[in-house]
Design a protein around this motif. Structure first.
Motif, short mmCIF file in Angstrom:
data_model
loop_
_atom_site.label_atom_id
_atom_site.label_comp_id
_atom_site.label_asym_id
_atom_site.label_seq_id
_atom_site.Cartn_x
_atom_site.Cartn_y
_atom_site.Cartn_z
N LEU A 5 69.65 -14.15 19.77
CA LEU A 5 69.13 -12.81 20.05
C LEU A 5 69.49 -12.41 21.48
CD1 LEU A 5 67.38 -10.32 19.33
CD2 LEU A 5 65.41 -11.61 20.21
N ILE A 22 62.61 -8.15 15.21
CA ILE A 22 63.93 -8.61 14.75
C ILE A 22 63.86 -10.08 14.35
CG2 ILE A 22 66.29 -9.12 15.51
CD1 ILE A 22 66.17 -6.56 17.19
N SER A 23 63.20 -10.88 15.18
CA SER A 23 63.07 -12.31 14.89
C SER A 23 62.31 -12.56 13.61
CB SER A 23 62.37 -13.02 16.06
OG SER A 23 63.12 -12.90 17.25
N LEU A 26 64.46 -11.41 10.42
CA LEU A 26 65.51 -12.37 10.11
C LEU A 26 64.92 -13.72 9.68
CD1 LEU A 26 68.13 -11.56 12.89
CD2 LEU A 26 68.17 -10.90 10.49
N ILE A 73 72.92 -11.14 18.01
CA ILE A 73 72.27 -9.95 17.47
C ILE A 73 71.58 -9.21 18.62
CG2 ILE A 73 70.75 -9.04 15.68
CD1 ILE A 73 73.04 -10.98 14.75
N SER A 74 71.86 -7.93 18.74
CA SER A 74 71.30 -7.15 19.85
C SER A 74 70.36 -6.06 19.34
CB SER A 74 72.43 -6.50 20.65
OG SER A 74 71.92 -5.58 21.59
N ALA A 75 69.37 -5.75 20.17
CA ALA A 75 68.39 -4.71 19.85
C ALA A 75 68.85 -3.33 20.30
CB ALA A 75 67.05 -5.03 20.53
N THR A 80 75.15 -3.43 23.16
CA THR A 80 76.15 -4.08 22.31
C THR A 80 77.54 -3.56 22.65
OG1 THR A 80 74.57 -4.31 20.49
CG2 THR A 80 76.90 -4.47 19.92
N GLU A 109 74.99 -5.15 16.59
CA GLU A 109 73.71 -4.44 16.66
C GLU A 109 72.90 -4.86 15.44
OE1 GLU A 109 70.91 -1.66 15.35
OE2 GLU A 109 72.91 -1.70 14.43
N PHE A 110 71.59 -4.86 15.55
CA PHE A 110 70.68 -5.40 14.53
C PHE A 110 70.99 -4.92 13.12
CE2 PHE A 110 66.59 -4.34 12.32
CZ PHE A 110 66.36 -5.60 11.80
N THR A 111 71.11 -3.58 12.92
CA THR A 111 71.34 -3.08 11.56
C THR A 111 72.75 -3.40 11.08
OG1 THR A 111 72.03 -0.85 12.25
CG2 THR A 111 69.67 -1.22 11.93
N ALA A 232 63.54 -1.68 13.86
CA ALA A 232 63.07 -3.04 13.56
C ALA A 232 61.55 -3.09 13.51
CB ALA A 232 63.60 -4.02 14.60
#
Length: 242
Positions: A5, A22-23, A26, A73-75, A80, A109-111, A232
């Motif tokens: 992350l 996010i954590s 996932l 993975i970035s928020a 990003t 990016e997360f999505t 998220a």
């Protein structure tokens, strides 16, 4: 596989619940995120202000932090995309350029990661509210993240997704732009909030806390009751409700 992350500055310092969301999401799919503690700012403020040497310093720390990761993975779409600029920063250093390109190719990016890599659009979430979506500039225009967040939102049960008029217009934040050209920035976010109000949405959702912070500040200043959430956070709350 080591999946890490990249929390980014704003989420780390001001919005840690985004990283937690996010954590958790996932984690529901069997992914235990790693968190390299030496990670720091991506260098975007220095880079955008012309301080490339300082940006290289922070970039080297990011490269070291995620060197052993298979995916990052970035928020934030903005942060990003900053990693894509590392190729410019190290174009005259073949060894560092190679590391920069490796990190660029494994950072999402997360999505992007959830939909594009894992192939997940339906988390089984339930969120009985009227929601509108703001696509931040870096994520949508530069990373090309357009359909992924909408695909996720459309699968949330009882969520009413309302189009945001002139959604592609910038919110006016732009990092240092909001400070250097505050009058223009203020006019842009005023216009953005006018459009948010037009939707009569209860919740404004997005992918980048910098933009969302800017819009939320204007909403609070105008005493508007619209709640602002990272996608998220919305998905995690929706999963807990399901």
């Amino acid at each position: 596989m080591k999946i890490s992350l990249f929390i980014t500055c704003l989420s780390d310092a001001l919005y840690p619940k985004v990283g937690e969301a996010i954590s958790r999401i996932l984690g529901y799919h069997g992914i235990l995120l790693q968190f390299p503690t030496i990670q720091t700012c991506c260098g975007q403020p220095a880079y955008n202000s012309g301080y490339w040497e300082e940006a290289r310093t922070t970039a080297k720390t990011i490269l070291a932090a995620f060197e052993d990761s298979d995916f990052v993975i970035s928020a934030s779409g903005s942060c990003t995309y900053m990693i894509h600029h590392y190729a410019d920063l190290f174009k005259d250093d073949p060894e560092m350029l190679d590391k920069a390109l490796q990190l660029q190719n494994k950072t999402y990016e997360f999505t992007q990661f959830l939909v594009g890599v894992l192939g997940i659009t339906d988390l089984g979430a339930r969120f009985p509210h009227k929601v509108t979506y703001h696509p931040s500039c870096h994520g949508s225009r530069l990373l090309g993240v357009k359909e992924e967040p909408l695909a996720l939102l459309r699968q949330v049960k009882e969520l009413e997704l309302v189009p945001l008029p002139f959604a592609e217009d910038c919110c006016g934040f732009g990092g240092t732009f909001a400070v250097k050209m505050s009058d223009i920035s203020g006019a842009m976010v005023n216009e953005k909030v006018d459009h948010v109000k037009e939707t009569e949405a209860e919740v404004l959702v997005g992918l980048d806390m910098a933009c969302l912070m800017n819009i939320a500040g204007n909403l609070r200043f105008r005493n508007e009751p619209v709640k602002v959430m990272h996608l998220a956070e919305l998905l995690y709350e929706g999963v807990k409700r399901a």
